[in-house]
Design a protein around this motif. Structure first.
Motif, PDB file in Angstrom:
ATOM      1  N   THR A 109       0.859  -1.180   0.000  1.00  0.00           N
ATOM      2  CA  THR A 109       0.000   0.000   0.000  1.00  0.00           C
ATOM      3  C   THR A 109       0.889   1.222   0.000  1.00  0.00           C
ATOM      4  O   THR A 109       2.072   1.154   0.342  1.00  0.00           O
ATOM      5  N   THR A 110       0.309   2.359  -0.366  1.00  0.00           N
ATOM      6  CA  THR A 110       1.057   3.606  -0.450  1.00  0.00           C
ATOM      7  C   THR A 110       0.304   4.702   0.271  1.00  0.00           C
ATOM      8  O   THR A 110      -0.884   4.881   0.053  1.00  0.00           O
ATOM      9  N   GLY A 111       1.020   5.424   1.163  1.00  0.00           N
ATOM     10  CA  GLY A 111       0.461   6.627   1.774  1.00  0.00           C
ATOM     11  C   GLY A 111       1.050   7.844   1.077  1.00  0.00           C
ATOM     12  O   GLY A 111       2.262   7.951   0.919  1.00  0.00           O
ATOM     13  N   GLY A 112       0.211   8.769   0.622  1.00  0.00           N
ATOM     14  CA  GLY A 112       0.690   9.922  -0.116  1.00  0.00           C
ATOM     15  C   GLY A 112       0.570   9.703  -1.617  1.00  0.00           C
ATOM     16  O   GLY A 112      -0.163   8.834  -2.085  1.00  0.00           O
ATOM     17  N   GLU A 113       1.322  10.483  -2.410  1.00  0.00           N
ATOM     18  CA  GLU A 113       1.206  10.455  -3.860  1.00  0.00           C
ATOM     19  C   GLU A 113       2.382   9.749  -4.528  1.00  0.00           C
ATOM     20  O   GLU A 113       2.506   9.771  -5.738  1.00  0.00           O
ATOM     21  N   GLN A 114       3.265   9.122  -3.785  1.00  0.00           N
ATOM     22  CA  GLN A 114       4.444   8.475  -4.351  1.00  0.00           C
ATOM     23  C   GLN A 114       4.034   7.217  -5.126  1.00  0.00           C
ATOM     24  O   GLN A 114       3.239   6.410  -4.647  1.00  0.00           O
ATOM     25  N   PRO A 115       4.541   7.022  -6.356  1.00  0.00           N
ATOM     26  CA  PRO A 115       4.240   5.789  -7.091  1.00  0.00           C
ATOM     27  C   PRO A 115       4.769   4.573  -6.338  1.00  0.00           C
ATOM     28  O   PRO A 115       5.728   4.654  -5.573  1.00  0.00           O
ATOM     29  N   SER A 116       4.128   3.414  -6.577  1.00  0.00           N
ATOM     30  CA  SER A 116       4.548   2.189  -5.909  1.00  0.00           C
ATOM     31  C   SER A 116       5.944   1.789  -6.383  1.00  0.00           C
ATOM     32  O   SER A 116       6.301   1.968  -7.550  1.00  0.00           O
ATOM     33  N   VAL A 117       6.740   1.232  -5.450  1.00  0.00           N
ATOM     34  CA  VAL A 117       8.093   0.797  -5.774  1.00  0.00           C
ATOM     35  C   VAL A 117       8.225  -0.676  -5.424  1.00  0.00           C
ATOM     36  O   VAL A 117       7.383  -1.258  -4.734  1.00  0.00           O
ATOM     37  N   GLN A 118       9.297  -1.287  -5.921  1.00  0.00           N
ATOM     38  CA  GLN A 118       9.592  -2.672  -5.582  1.00  0.00           C
ATOM     39  C   GLN A 118      11.102  -2.879  -5.598  1.00  0.00           C
ATOM     40  O   GLN A 118      11.830  -2.193  -6.314  1.00  0.00           O
ATOM     41  N   PHE A 119      11.552  -3.832  -4.763  1.00  0.00           N
ATOM     42  CA  PHE A 119      12.975  -4.155  -4.662  1.00  0.00           C
ATOM     43  C   PHE A 119      13.162  -5.627  -5.008  1.00  0.00           C
ATOM     44  O   PHE A 119      12.359  -6.478  -4.588  1.00  0.00           O
ATOM     45  N   GLU A 120      14.229  -5.915  -5.762  1.00  0.00           N
ATOM     46  CA  GLU A 120      14.594  -7.305  -6.027  1.00  0.00           C
ATOM     47  C   GLU A 120      15.158  -7.925  -4.756  1.00  0.00           C
ATOM     48  O   GLU A 120      15.968  -7.300  -4.057  1.00  0.00           O
ATOM     49  N   SER A 121      14.728  -9.147  -4.447  1.00  0.00           N
ATOM     50  CA  SER A 121      15.174  -9.791  -3.203  1.00  0.00           C
ATOM     51  C   SER A 121      16.677 -10.045  -3.200  1.00  0.00           C
ATOM     52  O   SER A 121      17.281 -10.162  -2.129  1.00  0.00           O
TER      53      SER A 121
ATOM     54  N   GLY B 295       9.644  -7.654   5.304  1.00  0.00           N
ATOM     55  CA  GLY B 295       9.125  -6.396   4.777  1.00  0.00           C
ATOM     56  C   GLY B 295      10.127  -5.267   4.924  1.00  0.00           C
ATOM     57  O   GLY B 295      11.117  -5.369   5.652  1.00  0.00           O
ATOM     58  N   VAL B 296       9.863  -4.174   4.210  1.00  0.00           N
ATOM     59  CA  VAL B 296      10.688  -2.965   4.273  1.00  0.00           C
ATOM     60  C   VAL B 296       9.743  -1.768   4.374  1.00  0.00           C
ATOM     61  O   VAL B 296       8.818  -1.628   3.561  1.00  0.00           O
ATOM     62  N   LEU B 297       9.946  -0.938   5.402  1.00  0.00           N
ATOM     63  CA  LEU B 297       9.140   0.265   5.605  1.00  0.00           C
ATOM     64  C   LEU B 297       9.916   1.453   5.041  1.00  0.00           C
ATOM     65  O   LEU B 297      11.009   1.776   5.516  1.00  0.00           O
ATOM     66  N   CYS B 298       9.365   2.102   3.995  1.00  0.00           N
ATOM     67  CA  CYS B 298      10.067   3.156   3.267  1.00  0.00           C
ATOM     68  C   CYS B 298       9.389   4.502   3.492  1.00  0.00           C
ATOM     69  O   CYS B 298       8.158   4.603   3.420  1.00  0.00           O
ATOM     70  N   PHE B 299      10.193   5.527   3.729  1.00  0.00           N
ATOM     71  CA  PHE B 299       9.690   6.877   3.965  1.00  0.00           C
ATOM     72  C   PHE B 299      10.189   7.810   2.861  1.00  0.00           C
ATOM     73  O   PHE B 299      11.380   7.822   2.550  1.00  0.00           O
TER      74      PHE B 299
END
Length: 747
Positions: free
Chosen positions: A360-372, A425-429
């Protein structure tokens, strides 16, 4: 005032009018193109009245004839008549205290009525004295007084609403309204100076050009900070407008006085006087600009939270959530709103793709993903520490590729979330709305939040897996039923498949009971031993953490037991152990157990048992489970007063009721009480939403029924009936089953 002063005022009104009109022409389409909300629309209407007023005022200033001045001074009043209506409409939307549309319609009709009479002598008699640059400044007529009353009442009511919220309101609305109150107050007061000459109070209208600053600073905030949320724009720009307005007034007065004094004392060319004014502005511009920026950042975008408040809010909003999707959405929303972030994302491991993807995304930032197996994720997994790009967090030795990736994605800080020593998981700001960097103080707050979130994530993940298994089993049963209906001719084969599926389900229940309960019991047991300090003394923090582990384990064990009971009943595998039951002794035993639940509440528990109560046939363990569930619910939702358990015989039934003096239940929520996973308290108190559903099924297995009666604000009464002459009921109970004759009659 001499010719130099008149010329200065004319230039001041002209330049400010042009700037105001141009700025309004840009800012209104810009806001409406990005924010088609009620707040944006009403804000644009209010700004439009200021722009039109400024344009007409500028034309009036340049009139050289009495007739022209007479016409345009009345034209100036047309946008003024609409200012109170648009202002009150804007205030009602931004404060979320919406007024009925009919009242707004009446307000706009009054403005339209005053507009239609601005050229009538009753509004202002024609003629009047000349004043400063203006060939004619009329005197107020009777209709003008009514217009002034309409103007004053609207603005007075709007300011009262703003003041009450600014003084006594709740966050975050209060913080948003405070600058709106002060900034709008400054703008309207400066413009209202123009009313005084209408009442023959001749105060020089030097201040109206300062209204331009309100609109200019709105535009400044949008262009510089790109804050397209109109309420954030208002919050930042109105404080700017108030501060710049005050400085503008001082500079204008100093320039005006200096020209007057110099012109009277010494014959100085006008160009030299203008050079002196321009020099003063040039000298003061830099320091004033720096002071304004620093002051606004300090008072508007300083850190609005502290360690205890943020931990408490996060715990209240997140820890009790066991639904995985709801958990990640609430996490992003809570952190975005509390820390004032432009974006916040929670990335979870997608085992099918091998990537950490945004849940999920809070704010207007596009969704991101990281390679494991990417550099960034490998660093988080191996080092088990956060990674950042802000210098305010101190020096770092992060991989350059990881830092570059964060910079490209617009992320400032990433926290790893470990579950059972595995990075789940990773929490990103993203960046803060104030553009301020993250600091060590922020990190000290966010690290324990990350650990708390990891625990909640583990619980929600387990619950999600149980739910998926239950959904799969339900889908399997549905599929089997459809096959039975479609292949009536092959009934024997379909029945054999159903029996095999039933055995598999029974085996699964036994297996899941062992696999889940055994480790949970071990966790609960070992945590209890540690709390007793068998292996040595504990610190207060360790004692709190172990207590949280024990409570969470016990809560999860109860949830699993309820799910297994519900699955057994639904599968028709719940078997009752029939025996003779002394209901009176059972009730007294349950009340003794419930005494421990009262804690410090001013609450009394008592039993009223019919001495003629017969002994019944039933399953003592399951009947005690129902009684304990009803009594514990009554104690949980009653803060003061009493809980009374009453048992009596009525005809062929024994009726047991549990009455409390709690808050009561709304009528439209009562029908949901006995449904699985349905809670009417919004999750404010601990529970799973399964207790009443299981109790209903168990009472039905005994041949009785269960019901509720409640009055909101007075309390609730839960009751169930059991037949005196009991015959063992069939094991399988349909989901919506109830006694054929309804609830027993009450004498």
């Amino acid at each position: 005032m001499n010719g130099t002063g008149h010329e200065f005022l004319k230039q001041l009104y002209t330049y400010s009018g042009v700037l105001n009109v141009l700025t309004c022409s840009v800012i209104i389409p810009l806001v409406l193109s990005r924010n088609r909300t009620r707040v944006a629309t009403t804000f644009s209407l209010f700004i439009a009245t200021l722009g039109v007023w400024s344009l007409v005022y500028m034309i009036w200033v340049h009139q050289q004839t009495i007739a022209g001045s007479e016409f345009w001074v009345r034209a100036v009043m047309i946008p003024v008549t609409f200012m109170p209506s648009t202002f009150l409409h804007f205030v009602s939307e931004i404060t979320q205290r919406r007024i009925r549309p009919q009242l707004h319609a009446v307000n706009y009709l009054l403005s339209l009525a005053f507009t239609s009479v601005v050229y009538h002598p009753w509004f202002a008699p024609y003629g009047g004295p000349s004043y400063l640059l203006f060939k004619v400044w009329p005197v107020a007529g009777p209709l003008f007084y009514l217009h002034f009353l309409h103007f004053g009442l609207n603005f007075a009511y709007g300011y009262v609403v703003l003041f009450l919220i600014a003084r006594f309101g709740q966050e975050p609305l209060r913080s948003r309204i405070i600058p709106v109150f002060w900034g709008t107050f400054i703008g309207v007061i400066t413009g209202s100076i123009n009313f005084l000459p209408w009442f023959q109070i001749y105060v020089p209208p030097v201040f109206p050009p300062c209204i331009t600053l309100v609109v200019l600073m709105f535009a400044y905030a949008i262009i510089r900070h790109q804050l397209m949320d109109i309420q954030v724009v208002i919050k930042r720009t109105l404080v700017f407008a108030g501060l710049v307005g005050a400085v503008g007034i001082m500079v204008s007065l100093v320039a005006f006085v200096s020209q007057e004094v110099v012109a009277r004392a010494v014959q100085v060319p006008r160009w030299l006087s203008n050079v002196m004014t321009a020099s003063l502005i040039a000298v003061l511009y830099g320091p004033i600009h720096t002071w304004l920026v620093n002051t606004t950042d300090r008072y508007l975008f300083q850190k609005k939270y502290d360690y205890k408040e943020l931990l408490k809010k996060f715990a209240e909003d997140v820890i009790g959530i066991i639904n995985l999707q709801q958990l990640v959405e609430q996490t992003a929303r809570t952190l975005t709103e509390t820390i004032k972030l432009e974006s916040c994302q929670l990335l979870l491991l997608n085992e099918s793709t091998g990537r950490y993807e945004s849940a999920t995304t809070g704010g207007e930032q596009p969704s991101v993903q990281f390679e494991s197996q990417g550099v960034l994720v490998r660093f988080l997994r191996e080092q088990a520490q956060p990674i950042w790009t802000d210098a305010g967090l101190g020096p770092s030795a992060f991989p350059d590729e990881a830092v570059t990736q964060l910079t490209q994605l617009g992320l400032r800080l990433c926290l790893p979330l470990f579950v059972n020593q595995e990075l789940r998981g990773v929490l990103c700001f993203g960046k803060k709305k104030s553009d301020a960097e993250f600091t060590r103080d922020d990190l000290d707050i966010l690290l324990p939040l990350g650990r708390t979130l990891a625990i909640a994530l583990a619980n929600a993940t387990l619950y999600d897996r149980v739910q998926r298994l239950n959904t799969e089993l339900t889908a399997l049963n549905t599929q089997l039923e459809q096959k039975v209906q479609a292949r009536t001719a092959e009934l024997e084969g379909a029945n054999q498949q159903l029996a095999e599926a039933d055995r598999a389900k029974t085996q699964f229940l036994a297996s899941i009971s062992h696999e889940l309960r055994t480790p949970l019991n071990a966790i609960i047991g070992f945590s209890a031993l540690l709390l007793k300090q068998v292996d040595g003394p504990l610190t207060s923090r360790q004692h709190e953490d172990l207590g949280a582990i024990s409570r969470s384990g016990t809560h999860l064990l109860g949830l699993i037991s309820d799910l297994l009971d519900l699955s057994k009943i639904a599968a028709g595998k719940m078997e009752l152990n029939w025996d003779t039951v002394d209901l009176g002794d059972m009730i007294r035993g349950v009340l003794t157990t419930a005494q421990a639940l009262i804690q410090q509440k001013p609450l009394e528990i008592r039993a009223v048992i019919d001495p003629r109560m017969p002994k019944l046939r039933g399953d003592p363990l399951r009947l005690r489970q129902v009684l304990l569930n009803l009594v514990s619910n009554a104690v949980k939702f009653t803060d003061r007063g009493e809980v009374e358990v009453q048992a009596q015989r009525r005809g062929a039934y024994v009726i047991v009721t549990v009455r409390d003096t709690g808050d009561g239940i709304r009528p439209n929520d009562q029908a949901k009480l006995f449904q699985e996973f349905r809670r009417v308290d919004g999750g404010r108190r601990e529970g799973t939403g399964l207790g009443l559903a299981i109790s209903k099924r168990l009472i039905q297995l005994h041949g009785g029924e269960i019901w509720v009666e409640s009055i909101l604000g007075e309390g609730s009464t839960f009751g169930f009936s059991l037949p005196v002459e009991q015959k063992p009921a069939p094991t399988v109970v349909p989901a919506q089953a109830s006694p054929a004759n309804g609830r027993p009659a009450r004498n």
